[in-house]
Write a protein that holds these residues in place. Structure first.
Motif, short mmCIF file in Angstrom:
data_model
loop_
_atom_site.label_atom_id
_atom_site.label_comp_id
_atom_site.label_asym_id
_atom_site.label_seq_id
_atom_site.Cartn_x
_atom_site.Cartn_y
_atom_site.Cartn_z
N ARG A 45 0.77 -1.01 -0.11
CA ARG A 45 -0.02 0.02 -0.09
C ARG A 45 0.75 1.19 0.07
O ARG A 45 0.75 2.18 -0.73
CB ARG A 45 -0.75 -0.29 1.30
CG ARG A 45 -2.18 1.03 1.28
CD ARG A 45 -3.39 0.17 1.85
NE ARG A 45 -3.15 -0.24 2.99
CZ ARG A 45 -3.62 0.14 4.04
NH1 ARG A 45 -4.57 1.39 3.94
NH2 ARG A 45 -3.59 -0.23 5.37
N GLY A 84 7.17 -3.75 13.37
CA GLY A 84 7.71 -4.76 12.50
C GLY A 84 8.30 -4.17 11.19
O GLY A 84 9.35 -4.58 10.59
N PHE A 110 0.94 -3.87 16.43
CA PHE A 110 -0.46 -3.99 16.24
C PHE A 110 -0.73 -5.57 16.59
O PHE A 110 -1.52 -6.03 17.09
CB PHE A 110 -0.71 -3.50 14.68
CG PHE A 110 -2.12 -3.86 14.33
CD1 PHE A 110 -2.79 -2.84 14.67
CD2 PHE A 110 -2.49 -4.79 13.34
CE1 PHE A 110 -4.34 -2.83 14.21
CE2 PHE A 110 -3.95 -4.99 13.06
CZ PHE A 110 -4.81 -4.26 13.30
N ASN A 111 0.04 -6.40 15.78
CA ASN A 111 0.01 -7.97 15.92
C ASN A 111 0.90 -8.33 16.78
O ASN A 111 2.07 -8.86 16.62
CB ASN A 111 0.07 -8.40 14.59
CG ASN A 111 -0.93 -8.11 13.53
OD1 ASN A 111 -1.95 -8.31 13.86
ND2 ASN A 111 -0.21 -7.52 12.41
N ARG A 116 7.85 -12.16 18.76
CA ARG A 116 8.42 -10.75 17.76
C ARG A 116 8.84 -9.62 18.39
O ARG A 116 9.73 -8.95 17.86
CB ARG A 116 7.17 -10.47 16.83
CG ARG A 116 7.40 -10.11 15.47
CD ARG A 116 6.65 -10.41 14.55
NE ARG A 116 5.23 -9.72 14.61
CZ ARG A 116 4.93 -8.44 14.25
NH1 ARG A 116 5.67 -7.61 13.70
NH2 ARG A 116 3.71 -7.83 14.62
N ASP A 186 3.35 8.51 7.25
CA ASP A 186 2.39 7.76 6.48
C ASP A 186 2.20 8.14 4.81
O ASP A 186 1.93 9.25 5.02
CB ASP A 186 0.97 7.55 7.47
CG ASP A 186 0.05 6.40 6.67
OD1 ASP A 186 0.18 6.07 5.42
OD2 ASP A 186 -0.85 6.00 7.27
N ASN A 204 8.16 8.51 2.66
CA ASN A 204 8.56 7.06 3.05
C ASN A 204 9.22 6.92 4.34
O ASN A 204 10.18 7.71 4.44
CB ASN A 204 9.47 6.19 1.69
CG ASN A 204 9.35 4.91 1.87
OD1 ASN A 204 9.57 4.32 2.80
ND2 ASN A 204 9.27 4.32 0.81
N VAL A 205 8.94 6.18 5.01
CA VAL A 205 9.75 6.02 6.28
C VAL A 205 11.41 5.96 5.99
O VAL A 205 11.97 6.46 6.90
CB VAL A 205 9.31 4.82 7.23
CG1 VAL A 205 9.56 3.43 6.73
CG2 VAL A 205 9.66 4.97 8.81
O1 PTJ Z 1 4.26 -4.89 13.23
P1 PTJ Z 1 2.89 -4.63 13.43
O2 PTJ Z 1 2.41 -5.86 14.07
O3 PTJ Z 1 2.87 -3.54 14.37
O4 PTJ Z 1 2.24 -4.30 12.30
C1 PTJ Z 1 2.47 -3.18 11.47
C2 PTJ Z 1 1.52 -2.91 10.25
C3 PTJ Z 1 2.11 -1.86 9.40
C4 PTJ Z 1 1.27 -4.17 9.59
C5 PTJ Z 1 0.07 -2.35 10.86
O5 PTJ Z 1 0.44 -1.06 11.54
C6 PTJ Z 1 -0.89 -2.16 9.82
O6 PTJ Z 1 -1.84 -3.04 9.32
O7 PTJ Z 1 -0.86 -0.92 9.23
P2 PTJ Z 1 -2.03 -0.48 8.02
O8 PTJ Z 1 -3.31 -0.11 8.71
O9 PTJ Z 1 -1.77 -1.19 6.90
O10 PTJ Z 1 -1.26 0.85 7.66
C7 PTJ Z 1 0.25 1.12 7.34
C8 PTJ Z 1 0.13 2.64 6.57
O11 PTJ Z 1 1.48 2.85 6.50
C9 PTJ Z 1 -0.61 2.54 5.20
O12 PTJ Z 1 -1.34 3.98 5.40
C10 PTJ Z 1 0.65 2.72 4.34
O13 PTJ Z 1 0.13 3.45 3.22
C11 PTJ Z 1 1.68 3.08 4.99
N1 PTJ Z 1 3.06 3.03 4.54
C12 PTJ Z 1 3.45 1.50 4.28
N2 PTJ Z 1 4.56 1.51 4.05
C13 PTJ Z 1 5.36 2.67 4.17
C14 PTJ Z 1 4.02 3.64 4.93
N3 PTJ Z 1 4.31 4.60 5.03
C15 PTJ Z 1 5.55 5.25 4.97
N4 PTJ Z 1 6.59 4.48 4.60
C16 PTJ Z 1 6.59 3.17 4.28
N5 PTJ Z 1 7.41 2.62 3.67
#
Ligand code: PTJ
Length: 257
Positions: A45, A84, A110-111, A116, A186, A204-205
């Motif tokens: 995403r 993560g 989140f998970n 982990r 984000d 991007n992070v």
């Molecule tokens: O490691 P955990 O268990 O804490 O889980 C982490 C995730 C990222 C899986 C969890 O927080 C999650 O499900 O996040 P979402 O709801 O999918 O949101 C992630 C957001 O970050 C989305 O809006 C993406 O567009 C954004 N994103 C993804 N990769 C990047 C990013 N923003 C900045 N840099 C990135 N590399």
């Protein structure tokens, strides 16, 4: 072939070199038990938004990165939250930012699983982190279910400024309601996380974390007045609108040129 950091043998001349490297780091993070499988989806995403933004830091995102640095330097107790994806993509860069701003580092998932949590804390220590918080989990964020609510009482629980990269919307909103200054990284300017933030960084992070560190080093000797003027010059709503417009207009800059 990948090394321990997930770096792969991609020719640097490849037009999407950085993007492919990032993808491989997330993949290696999953293989190492650091990143969740949902992290792969989140990365996809993010990549889509980064592509639409032209895979570069907009001037408005740079202003947000400077405001983030000012907030972290002004804070009594700043904390950098690490999940993560962040641990896989920018472990050493998070340690550098913590050093430049005097912030604590806390693993916050989140998970959440104990395994982990431990792996991420070890990975951060291998990249130079001293104390890594998050494992005590003796505090809670009100309004979230049990596992997702866990924080350290003397970490995020006590923080006045929190950096939450790639946060999910529910938690970003719940953290915001605690009255803490929330800095979110984000790539999606329409996400609830970005909208809940005091400082949304639409970047991007992998670019954003080192950029905040650079600004923090530049502002290291600034007095309170100068740091507060950096904050006053930043407009969160405007930064989100500019990023949305850049996406609609195909990655052009703020002036639409
Ligand atoms: O490691 P955990 O268990 O804490 O889980 C982490 C995730 C990222 C899986 C969890 O927080 C999650 O499900 O996040 P979402 O709801 O999918 O949101 C992630 C957001 O970050 C989305 O809006 C993406 O567009 C954004 N994103 C993804 N990769 C990047 C990013 N923003 C900045 N840099 C990135 N590399």
């Amino acid at each position: 072939m990948t090394d321990a950091d997930g770096d792969v043998d991609i020719p640097e001349s490849h037009p999407r070199y950085e993007s492919l490297l990032t993808r491989h780091r997330i993949e290696a993070g999953v293989e190492a038990g650091i990143t969740s499988r949902q992290g792969l989806v989140a990365q996809g995403r993010g990549e889509a938004f980064d592509y639409l933004l032209g895979e570069r830091t907009l001037p408005s995102a740079d202003a947000a990165e400077r405001a983030a640095a000012a907030h972290l330097l002004l804070a009594d107790h700043p904390v950098l939250s690490v999940n993560g994806n962040v641990a896989a993509l920018v472990p050493g860069e998070v340690v550098d930012l913590a050093e430049a701003t005097g912030s604590d580092i806390e693993v916050n998932l989140f998970n959440r699983t104990d395994e982990r949590m431990e792996r991420i804390a070890d990975h951060l220590r291998e990249h130079g982190a001293g104390e890594v918080k998050g494992l005590t989990a003796d505090g809670t964020i009100p309004g979230l279910d049990h596992e997702r609510a866990k924080v350290d009482a003397d970490g995020i629980g006590d923080a006045d400024v929190v950096l939450v990269p790639l946060e999910d919307g529910d938690r970003a909103e719940a953290l915001g309601e605690l009255g803490k200054v929330e800095i979110v990284i984000d790539l999606n300017p329409m996400s609830r996380s970005a909208r809940a933030a005091d400082v949304p960084i639409v970047d991007n992070v992998v670019r954003a974390v080192p950029a905040i560190t650079d600004h923090a080093r530049d502002l290291a000797d600034a007095d309170r007045g100068r740091l507060e003027s950096v904050l006053a010059a930043f407009d969160a709503d405007e930064a989100l609108s500019v990023a949305e417009r850049a996406i609609r207009e195909g990655g052009d800059d703020e002036n639409g040129t």
